[in-house]
Design a protein around this motif. Sequence first.
Motif, PDB file in Angstrom:
ATOM      1  N   MET A   1      -7.640 -33.188 -19.752  1.00  0.00           N
ATOM      2  CA  MET A   1      -7.363 -33.617 -18.386  1.00  0.00           C
ATOM      3  C   MET A   1      -8.657 -33.935 -17.634  1.00  0.00           C
ATOM      4  O   MET A   1      -8.749 -34.903 -16.885  1.00  0.00           O
ATOM      5  CB  MET A   1      -6.593 -32.517 -17.639  1.00  0.00           C
ATOM      6  N   THR A   2      -9.654 -33.093 -17.861  1.00  0.00           N
ATOM      7  CA  THR A   2     -10.936 -33.275 -17.181  1.00  0.00           C
ATOM      8  C   THR A   2     -11.613 -34.561 -17.629  1.00  0.00           C
ATOM      9  O   THR A   2     -12.086 -35.353 -16.814  1.00  0.00           O
ATOM     10  CB  THR A   2     -11.844 -32.061 -17.455  1.00  0.00           C
ATOM     11  N   GLU A   3     -11.667 -34.771 -18.940  1.00  0.00           N
ATOM     12  CA  GLU A   3     -12.335 -35.965 -19.455  1.00  0.00           C
ATOM     13  C   GLU A   3     -11.589 -37.243 -19.078  1.00  0.00           C
ATOM     14  O   GLU A   3     -12.190 -38.311 -18.926  1.00  0.00           O
ATOM     15  CB  GLU A   3     -12.488 -35.864 -20.971  1.00  0.00           C
ATOM     16  N   GLN A   4     -10.279 -37.148 -18.893  1.00  0.00           N
ATOM     17  CA  GLN A   4      -9.489 -38.306 -18.476  1.00  0.00           C
ATOM     18  C   GLN A   4      -9.564 -38.561 -16.975  1.00  0.00           C
ATOM     19  O   GLN A   4      -9.067 -39.579 -16.497  1.00  0.00           O
ATOM     20  CB  GLN A   4      -8.022 -38.101 -18.879  1.00  0.00           C
ATOM     21  N   GLY A   5     -10.185 -37.648 -16.235  1.00  0.00           N
ATOM     22  CA  GLY A   5     -10.295 -37.811 -14.792  1.00  0.00           C
ATOM     23  C   GLY A   5      -8.997 -37.603 -14.052  1.00  0.00           C
ATOM     24  O   GLY A   5      -8.801 -38.137 -12.938  1.00  0.00           O
ATOM     25  N   LEU A   6      -8.095 -36.815 -14.608  1.00  0.00           N
ATOM     26  CA  LEU A   6      -6.812 -36.542 -13.947  1.00  0.00           C
ATOM     27  C   LEU A   6      -7.056 -35.818 -12.628  1.00  0.00           C
ATOM     28  O   LEU A   6      -7.862 -34.883 -12.565  1.00  0.00           O
ATOM     29  CB  LEU A   6      -5.946 -35.681 -14.863  1.00  0.00           C
ATOM     30  N   PRO A   7      -6.409 -36.241 -11.544  1.00  0.00           N
ATOM     31  CA  PRO A   7      -6.590 -35.550 -10.257  1.00  0.00           C
ATOM     32  C   PRO A   7      -6.286 -34.062 -10.376  1.00  0.00           C
ATOM     33  O   PRO A   7      -5.392 -33.654 -11.136  1.00  0.00           O
ATOM     34  CB  PRO A   7      -5.582 -36.249  -9.335  1.00  0.00           C
ATOM     35  N   VAL A   8      -7.005 -33.266  -9.619  1.00  0.00           N
ATOM     36  CA  VAL A   8      -6.899 -31.811  -9.744  1.00  0.00           C
ATOM     37  C   VAL A   8      -5.483 -31.329  -9.487  1.00  0.00           C
ATOM     38  O   VAL A   8      -4.981 -30.432 -10.186  1.00  0.00           O
ATOM     39  CB  VAL A   8      -7.893 -31.120  -8.778  1.00  0.00           C
ATOM     40  N   GLU A   9      -4.799 -31.911  -8.514  1.00  0.00           N
ATOM     41  CA  GLU A   9      -3.450 -31.442  -8.192  1.00  0.00           C
ATOM     42  C   GLU A   9      -2.473 -31.659  -9.346  1.00  0.00           C
ATOM     43  O   GLU A   9      -1.385 -31.051  -9.367  1.00  0.00           O
ATOM     44  CB  GLU A   9      -2.930 -32.121  -6.920  1.00  0.00           C
ATOM     45  N   GLN A  10      -2.850 -32.513 -10.315  1.00  0.00           N
ATOM     46  CA  GLN A  10      -1.994 -32.738 -11.479  1.00  0.00           C
ATOM     47  C   GLN A  10      -2.408 -31.889 -12.678  1.00  0.00           C
ATOM     48  O   GLN A  10      -1.736 -31.920 -13.711  1.00  0.00           O
ATOM     49  CB  GLN A  10      -2.020 -34.212 -11.861  1.00  0.00           C
ATOM     50  N   ARG A  11      -3.463 -31.128 -12.545  1.00  0.00           N
ATOM     51  CA  ARG A  11      -3.918 -30.281 -13.649  1.00  0.00           C
ATOM     52  C   ARG A  11      -3.205 -28.931 -13.571  1.00  0.00           C
ATOM     53  O   ARG A  11      -3.769 -27.912 -13.168  1.00  0.00           O
ATOM     54  CB  ARG A  11      -5.424 -30.103 -13.604  1.00  0.00           C
ATOM     55  N   VAL A  12      -1.946 -28.945 -13.947  1.00  0.00           N
ATOM     56  CA  VAL A  12      -1.101 -27.748 -13.919  1.00  0.00           C
ATOM     57  C   VAL A  12      -0.630 -27.486 -15.341  1.00  0.00           C
ATOM     58  O   VAL A  12      -0.023 -28.358 -15.969  1.00  0.00           O
ATOM     59  CB  VAL A  12       0.098 -27.929 -12.977  1.00  0.00           C
ATOM     60  N   LEU A  13      -0.917 -26.303 -15.846  1.00  0.00           N
ATOM     61  CA  LEU A  13      -0.560 -25.954 -17.213  1.00  0.00           C
ATOM     62  C   LEU A  13       0.739 -25.154 -17.220  1.00  0.00           C
ATOM     63  O   LEU A  13       0.899 -24.193 -16.467  1.00  0.00           O
ATOM     64  CB  LEU A  13      -1.679 -25.121 -17.852  1.00  0.00           C
ATOM     65  N   THR A  14       1.661 -25.570 -18.084  1.00  0.00           N
ATOM     66  CA  THR A  14       2.925 -24.848 -18.235  1.00  0.00           C
ATOM     67  C   THR A  14       3.218 -24.702 -19.719  1.00  0.00           C
ATOM     68  O   THR A  14       3.465 -25.702 -20.401  1.00  0.00           O
ATOM     69  CB  THR A  14       4.074 -25.605 -17.548  1.00  0.00           C
ATOM     70  N   PRO A  15       3.181 -23.481 -20.244  1.00  0.00           N
ATOM     71  CA  PRO A  15       2.791 -22.237 -19.581  1.00  0.00           C
ATOM     72  C   PRO A  15       1.272 -22.161 -19.428  1.00  0.00           C
ATOM     73  O   PRO A  15       0.542 -22.937 -20.032  1.00  0.00           O
ATOM     74  CB  PRO A  15       3.297 -21.156 -20.536  1.00  0.00           C
TER      75      PRO A  15
END
Length: 505
Positions: A234-248
């Motif tokens: 997610m970090t390397e793809q530049g995904l916005p922080v609010e979308q960096r949610v891990l489940t579980p």
Amino acid sequence: MSLFQNKKGRTTGLSRVKRMDRRDFLKSSLAFTAPVLLSHCSSVASTAQVSELDRLWQQADAIEASIRAVVIPPKVYQASAHQVQVLPSQAEAIQAVSLARHNRQALQALIDLCHQQGGGRVLLSAGVWPCGAIRLKSNVELHLAKDALLQFVPEPELYLPYVHTRWEGMELMGYQPLIYAYQATNIAVTGQGRIDGGGSNQHWWPWKGAWKHTPWQVNPEQEQKNGRDLLMQMTEQGLPVEQRVLTPNFLRPPLLQTYDCQQVLIEGLTLTNSPFWLIHPVLTQDLTVRNVKCISHGPNSDGCDPESCQRVLIEGCEFDTGDDCIALKSGRNADGRRFATPVQQVLIQDCVMKAGHGGVVLGSEISGGAQAIFARRLVMSSPDLDRGLRIKTNALRGGEIDTVALRDIVIGQVKDAIVINYFYEEGRDGAYLPQVRNLSLHNVEIGQAERLFELRGFAEAPIGLIQLSKVTARALQLGVLEQVSEIRTQQVQLNGEAWQHNPQS
């Protein structure tokens, strides 16, 4: 010079030891490094060299003077029994969770009230206070009286909802740190009490997965590796922080985190059994960590990890940890480069390091770089201390590290004394070459090391200038010196003989 007192109690040497209680510092020095004394050197450095050294350390004094103090309003808000409930000694685990849920709401309400009314001290008196995650607000001090234990109950629901946080140098929406502050100014966590994070071989720590001798049953469905790998993507793809949610989510929260805060004081407390890192300030300015004991032997139990922070003072602390004692950081890979905020203007003084992976460490999440890092009057010694000074990075992290200076240091028993390693984890596999230069060690005693050096740079990015003066060491091996551009030595002894770096040897 000696770090100890003579039999009549007169202080000998290091006359400028200050701020920390001298008696405690000398007592700690004697307890952990009894055979080790800072050497008396017969010759005197030239005036030019002394002046250069003095100018370097004037920067450290300037950092200490520049840190803005925390000033808390005098009003006191005391948590009472009808607001926050003390855990009975025979309480069942289910009752502890229920109490923690209640106490979290009550304590947070008291903190919010204190903040809304202009600030002050929120006081926890003696007793055991089970709790879930709490959030500090501007102008509020959380104070634990002597014999108060703030006991964080290891039930994941107590650390929801997710908040904006960092985990191993990467931003995400993750579990709320046990004590958390976000964009707050003038805050403090103080007292003579203890804060226990609830980490154990049964709770939080097993999410690490395989670790050392792995004193728990590994559950592949409940370990951090999958989430860690996904967060890296997610970090390397530049995904916005609010979308960096891990489940579980099996990424453990730190015990105490201040995020994008100013004027922060952490003082006097004992911190134990953290789920993850103990003290983790991020993007915080004017930070003081004073007279704190960090005791936690779980996986990733770093003691104090300022990340992309500026104007930092860590003094009079004791570290006995399962990972690095102090680790200075500035973000991992893409996130570190996105912020481009070095950890800088840091002064570490009058501390004792016992068990840990490293005493004073920079990295490995160091992509934003580090500047003006100073450490003085430290005692490092333990059969379980792997390294004294350690800089760890690689070609995925990169980062520019400039001006790291240590003086008046006793390293008693350690595996590797001085480590700069560009081959940490991914090693050469990356496009961001590390840069480390202007490292200074002065008046350092190393009593018992397996290796004096592990210095491993790249041919295309050699380690920059290292200056060693008044260094006396005993080591079984010289160690590794690979791709180092220059080591200047003055009054350096290894195993009783003068030593100079010979790049041809």
